[in-house]
Design a protein around this motif. Structure first.
Motif, PDB file in Angstrom:
ATOM      1  N   PRO A 241      37.258 -11.950  21.506  1.00 55.05           N
ATOM      2  CA  PRO A 241      37.316 -11.979  22.979  1.00 55.05           C
ATOM      3  C   PRO A 241      35.952 -12.054  23.638  1.00 55.05           C
ATOM      4  N   GLY A 242      34.899 -11.617  22.942  1.00 56.94           N
ATOM      5  CA  GLY A 242      33.557 -11.647  23.521  1.00 56.94           C
ATOM      6  C   GLY A 242      32.752 -12.868  23.159  1.00 56.94           C
ATOM      7  N   ALA A 243      33.406 -13.919  22.679  1.00 54.86           N
ATOM      8  CA  ALA A 243      32.692 -15.132  22.256  1.00 54.86           C
ATOM      9  C   ALA A 243      32.320 -15.978  23.471  1.00 54.86           C
ATOM     10  N   ILE A 244      31.455 -15.430  24.306  1.00 59.72           N
ATOM     11  CA  ILE A 244      31.024 -16.111  25.531  1.00 59.72           C
ATOM     12  C   ILE A 244      29.552 -16.517  25.450  1.00 59.72           C
ATOM     13  N   TYR A 245      28.941 -16.327  24.274  1.00 59.01           N
ATOM     14  CA  TYR A 245      27.516 -16.577  24.125  1.00 59.01           C
ATOM     15  C   TYR A 245      27.277 -17.893  23.384  1.00 59.01           C
ATOM     16  N   SER A 246      26.117 -18.460  23.618  1.00 53.64           N
ATOM     17  CA  SER A 246      25.733 -19.692  22.917  1.00 53.64           C
ATOM     18  C   SER A 246      24.218 -19.804  22.925  1.00 53.64           C
ATOM     19  N   LEU A 247      23.680 -20.583  21.999  1.00 53.43           N
ATOM     20  CA  LEU A 247      22.246 -20.816  21.961  1.00 53.43           C
ATOM     21  C   LEU A 247      21.837 -21.734  23.104  1.00 53.43           C
ATOM     22  N   VAL A 248      20.759 -21.387  23.770  1.00 51.61           N
ATOM     23  CA  VAL A 248      20.239 -22.306  24.786  1.00 51.61           C
ATOM     24  C   VAL A 248      19.596 -23.498  24.084  1.00 51.61           C
ATOM     25  N   ASP A 249      19.507 -24.603  24.781  1.00 45.72           N
ATOM     26  CA  ASP A 249      18.977 -25.819  24.164  1.00 45.72           C
ATOM     27  C   ASP A 249      17.512 -25.664  23.770  1.00 45.72           C
ATOM     28  N   ASN A 262      20.346 -15.829  30.297  1.00 45.12           N
ATOM     29  CA  ASN A 262      21.067 -17.067  30.033  1.00 45.12           C
ATOM     30  C   ASN A 262      22.172 -16.841  29.004  1.00 45.12           C
ATOM     31  N   SER A 263      22.758 -17.913  28.542  1.00 46.14           N
ATOM     32  CA  SER A 263      23.910 -17.817  27.641  1.00 46.14           C
ATOM     33  C   SER A 263      23.579 -17.188  26.298  1.00 46.14           C
ATOM     34  N   GLU A 264      22.299 -17.154  25.938  1.00 43.89           N
ATOM     35  CA  GLU A 264      21.908 -16.584  24.650  1.00 43.89           C
ATOM     36  C   GLU A 264      21.645 -15.084  24.730  1.00 43.89           C
ATOM     37  N   SER A 265      21.514 -14.572  25.927  1.00 43.20           N
ATOM     38  CA  SER A 265      21.139 -13.167  26.109  1.00 43.20           C
ATOM     39  C   SER A 265      22.353 -12.259  25.983  1.00 43.20           C
ATOM     40  N   ASN A 379      11.285 -10.943  31.144  1.00 36.85           N
ATOM     41  CA  ASN A 379      12.289 -10.054  30.572  1.00 36.85           C
ATOM     42  C   ASN A 379      12.190  -9.997  29.053  1.00 36.85           C
ATOM     43  N   LEU A 380      12.545  -8.851  28.498  1.00 39.51           N
ATOM     44  CA  LEU A 380      12.644  -8.713  27.049  1.00 39.51           C
ATOM     45  C   LEU A 380      14.081  -8.979  26.634  1.00 39.51           C
ATOM     46  N   ARG A 381      14.283 -10.026  25.847  1.00 34.35           N
ATOM     47  CA  ARG A 381      15.615 -10.292  25.307  1.00 34.35           C
ATOM     48  C   ARG A 381      15.799  -9.385  24.084  1.00 34.35           C
ATOM     49  N   MET A 382      16.302  -8.200  24.317  1.00 39.54           N
ATOM     50  CA  MET A 382      16.406  -7.213  23.247  1.00 39.54           C
ATOM     51  C   MET A 382      17.368  -7.665  22.162  1.00 39.54           C
ATOM     52  N   VAL A 383      18.478  -8.247  22.548  1.00 30.27           N
ATOM     53  CA  VAL A 383      19.427  -8.828  21.587  1.00 30.27           C
ATOM     54  C   VAL A 383      19.813 -10.205  22.106  1.00 30.27           C
ATOM     55  N   ARG A 384      19.572 -11.206  21.294  1.00 24.39           N
ATOM     56  CA  ARG A 384      20.021 -12.539  21.683  1.00 24.39           C
ATOM     57  C   ARG A 384      20.937 -13.128  20.608  1.00 24.39           C
ATOM     58  N   TYR A 385      21.650 -14.163  20.991  1.00 26.67           N
ATOM     59  CA  TYR A 385      22.731 -14.671  20.150  1.00 26.67           C
ATOM     60  C   TYR A 385      22.220 -15.210  18.818  1.00 26.67           C
TER      61      TYR A 385
END
Length: 509
Positions: A241-249, A262-265, A379-385
């Motif tokens: 259900p939480g599969a809303i993330y993706s790698l940015v280009d 963004n979508s990776e964050s 910003n610090l992306r502490m966890v990204r996809y």
């Protein structure tokens, strides 16, 4: 959370002055709020939870010093600071356990954050809300943030007190084992997950989501080698259900002030440069990061921390699909040949470095200014996809599903125009150990300088035996000082270990 109203209220000031021996001297300060006066309205609750976020901007945590522990102590980084004691704390030369910048301030700020979370969890339940959903969200945010701070305390010190109620200076909390700390983190994150939203509206971007809770659960499970539990947590983000993330280009979008959240964050600490004060509790206190100032090349910032050059060589070992250099190097590190390798990359900067030197670039503002300061808004992306995908590959490999793990590494490699892992490294096959060894390097190529390497080394057991430590010494000579069974954790600060009979110093210190 640039759009949040961060309230820098030191909630610890709500306590009354300790009672004197004479009743007539037992007076409340007319200039300080008491617990009985505060925690009455939903607005009090909002300010209370915002004060926990404010701890991200303190010296001991994500404004400054924690990076010295997570990045420079690992084999990715080191320090040549002229401040010898500061540099020694990146070399496993721990002499003064109460050294403020190396140890004690991070301990203090961690427990300040926990204290603020505990106040919210203790007092907000008694506040009447018209919107009960928002009330439950506030409590969930406090649980998530308490779990996050305990997680990093567990990574750094391991055996620490667990404090779950608002504390007083005279309290002597009991020390708990690492397993007990992880159990509390698990409880907090699962309870937070239940009431956090999947996403926030634009005004509240930066608060944790269900996905952030699952990501932190996965990190915690992986550190315990609970692979099946980690798999379930990660699948929520990848296929559930939480599969809303993706790698940015564009890889570099993860390290600039543009295109944040963004979508990776999955979880991102919100920094800003709108206030130019210090890191205290004043109204003008900064909400920015000091990392770039301390990790910048000479002549640009303080240059107290830099990257090991083996990282540069790693990026150059395997060409990309066009036969060129892995372009992640361009956005990950400064090094002498960077302009020759990739063309002009800087905004009029004059570099001061020697051969075989490298510096962390992620979060630098070199693309539009010539120097750094204490007020970076990046910003610090502490966890990204990308981290989530590589973690999932690691978990699958540990569950004897190595063949299935390749595709998740390939997703990360493809963004940087790198060939399929099986094509580039056919020697791996379905061998668990070979896959893991390669994955260790894949994580460096994607995540170096993002404060994950120290927990990675601990999870892999690379700090547990001399054979592995010898490999680290080849990359980072500071590991010659590393003592197995001692330096995998920090010493507990002396004042706490000495003044609390319920707290034992960590082994071999």
């Amino acid at each position: 959370m640039k759009k949040l109203k961060i309230i820098f209220t030191c909630l610890s000031l709500f306590y009354l002055i300790s009672a004197c021996s004479k009743d007539e001297l037992d007076l409340a300060s007319p200039n300080a709020l008491t617990i009985e006066q505060y925690w009455k309205t939903p607005d009090d609750a909002e300010k209370g939870v915002n004060s926990i976020y404010a701890m991200f901007y303190k010296d001991g945590l994500w404004a400054r010093w924690i990076y010295f522990r997570l990045d420079l102590t690992s084999d990715e980084g080191f320090s040549q600071s002229p401040w010898t004691e500061l540099a020694d704390w990146a070399r496993f030369k721990y002499v003064n356990y109460a050294f403020w910048e190396g140890n004690r301030v991070t301990w203090r700020d961690t427990y300040k954050a926990v204290f603020r979370a505990n106040q919210v969890l203790a007092y907000v339940p008694d506040i009447e809300f018209a919107d009960n959903t928002r009330k439950q969200q506030i409590l969930a945010e406090a649980k998530f943030l308490r779990a996050l701070h305990y997680y990093y305390a567990a990574i750094l010190w391991e055996n620490i007190p667990i404090v779950l109620e608002p504390s007083s200076p005279e309290d002597l909390p009991q020390q708990k084992s690492l397993e007990e700390v992880f159990a509390q983190i698990e409880t907090d994150l699962n309870e937070a997950f239940a009431d956090l939203p999947a996403q926030w509206d634009n005004a509240n971007v930066g608060r944790p989501t269900k996905g952030a809770a699952k990501a932190m659960l996965a990190k915690m499970y992986m550190q315990q080698h609970k692979w099946q539990e980690a798999k379930s947590a990660l699948e929520y983000l990848i296929s559930g259900p939480g599969a809303i993330y993706s790698l940015v280009d564009n890889f570099e979008d993860n390290f600039r002030a543009e295109n944040e959240n963004n979508s990776e964050s999955v979880f991102e600490i919100q920094f800003g440069d709108q206030r130019l004060g210090g890191t205290g509790e004043g109204a003008n206190a900064a909400v920015s990061s000091n990392r770039a100032q301390f990790f910048a090349p000479r002549g640009i910032g303080w240059s107290d921390g830099q990257a090991r050059y083996w990282l540069v060589n790693l990026f150059k070992e395997e060409p990309n699909m066009n036969g060129g250099i892995d372009e992640r190097l361009k956005y990950s590190l400064f090094y002498p040949d960077s302009q020759a390798d990739f063309g002009t990359l800087t905004y009029g900067r004059t570099w001061e470095w020697g051969a075989q030197e490298a510096w962390f670039k992620k979060g630098s503002r070199d693309y539009y200014r010539t120097n750094e300061d204490y007020y970076s808004q990046v910003n610090l992306r502490m966890v990204r996809y990308a981290d989530i995908l590589l973690r999932y590959a690691e978990v699958l490999n540990e569950l004897d599903m190595t063949a299935d793990a390749y595709q998740y590494v390939d997703m990360v490699r493809a963004r940087s125009n790198m060939d399929l892992l099986a094509t580039a490294h056919p020697e791996i096959g379905n061998d668990h150990d070979l896959f893991l060894e390669r994955l260790k390097m894949e994580r460096v190529l994607e995540l170096c300088g993002e404060s994950v390497r120290w927990e990675d080394l601990k999870r892999w057991g690379d700090l547990d035996n001399q054979t592995s430590v010898n490999k680290l010494i080849e990359r980072d000579p500071d590991f010659v000082n590393f003592v197995i069974g001692k330096h995998d954790k920090l010493p507990i600060p002396n004042p706490d270990a000495s003044n609390n009979p319920n707290l034992d110093q960590n082994p071999n210190y």
